[in-house]
Design a protein around this motif. Structure first.
Motif, mmCIF file in Angstrom:
data_model
loop_
_atom_site.group_PDB
_atom_site.id
_atom_site.type_symbol
_atom_site.label_atom_id
_atom_site.label_comp_id
_atom_site.label_asym_id
_atom_site.label_seq_id
_atom_site.Cartn_x
_atom_site.Cartn_y
_atom_site.Cartn_z
ATOM 1 N N TYR A 1 -7.240 35.165 28.628
ATOM 2 C CA TYR A 1 -5.895 34.854 28.726
ATOM 3 C C TYR A 1 -5.393 34.384 27.275
ATOM 4 O O TYR A 1 -5.995 33.245 26.736
ATOM 5 C CB TYR A 1 -5.405 33.880 29.710
ATOM 6 N N PRO B 1 -1.888 33.396 24.864
ATOM 7 C CA PRO B 1 -0.332 33.266 24.604
ATOM 8 C C PRO B 1 -0.109 34.221 23.572
ATOM 9 O O PRO B 1 -1.186 34.398 22.633
ATOM 10 C CB PRO B 1 0.130 31.675 24.384
ATOM 11 N N GLU B 2 0.922 34.761 23.383
ATOM 12 C CA GLU B 2 1.211 35.834 22.276
ATOM 13 C C GLU B 2 1.968 35.086 20.952
ATOM 14 O O GLU B 2 2.461 35.734 20.117
ATOM 15 C CB GLU B 2 1.947 36.997 22.730
ATOM 16 N N PRO C 1 7.132 34.039 22.593
ATOM 17 C CA PRO C 1 7.162 34.350 23.808
ATOM 18 C C PRO C 1 8.739 35.074 24.318
ATOM 19 O O PRO C 1 9.542 34.492 23.887
ATOM 20 C CB PRO C 1 6.894 33.288 24.716
ATOM 21 N N TRP D 1 2.675 36.879 27.614
ATOM 22 C CA TRP D 1 1.198 36.612 27.183
ATOM 23 C C TRP D 1 0.509 37.933 27.281
ATOM 24 O O TRP D 1 0.934 38.935 27.558
ATOM 25 C CB TRP D 1 0.320 35.795 28.446
ATOM 26 N N GLU E 1 -2.850 29.267 34.434
ATOM 27 C CA GLU E 1 -1.659 29.945 34.681
ATOM 28 C C GLU E 1 -1.493 30.267 36.131
ATOM 29 O O GLU E 1 -2.394 31.044 36.675
ATOM 30 C CB GLU E 1 -1.226 31.024 33.688
#
Length: 125
Positions: free
Chosen positions: A45, A47-48, A54, A70, A98
């Motif tokens: 996982y 986050p971008e 985001p 994400w 999450e």
């Protein structure tokens, strides 16, 4: 990267919830549910934030615009579709990172040659 090396990087787990249409109501509308299809699915996982802000738009050949928050990486043979949802992403200690649910916006054969899947996901609002 070899599959075994990639599998070692899948340090999180998640639940895949399958899109399911129920029986139609008196107005002909089918009830949509998302029962758990698989739990404890190995994933990574991310986050971008390292790639984009985001919610920022990214382009895809099949769609004009895609909003994604994400990225979740999974093994190539994972049974998942863009209609499904992801929930309960946990670290190795079992702490929920999450809770979700997260809509799957796009699934890519990211490594090429059937190496791994890259899922672009966004919060259900």
């Amino acid at each position: 990267m070899a599959r075994r090396q990639f599998a070692a990087r899948l340090i999180h787990t998640c639940t895949i919830n399958q899109y399911t249409e129920g029986t139609a109501d008196s107005h002909g509308q089918k009830a949509i549910t998302y029962p758990a299809l698989a739990t404890g699915v190995a994933c990574l996982y991310m986050p971008e934030a390292h790639r984009l802000i985001p919610g920022q738009e990214i382009k895809d050949r099949r769609q004009d615009v895609l909003l994604s928050d994400w990225i979740v990486f999974m093994a190539y043979r994972t049974d998942v579709t863009e209609k499904d949802r992801i929930t309960d992403i946990k670290n190795a200690a079992g702490t929920v990172l999450e809770a979700g649910p997260l809509n799957i916006r796009l699934i890519k054969n990211a490594g090429g040659q059937s190496h791994h899947l890259e899922l672009h996901v966004a919060s259900v609002k």
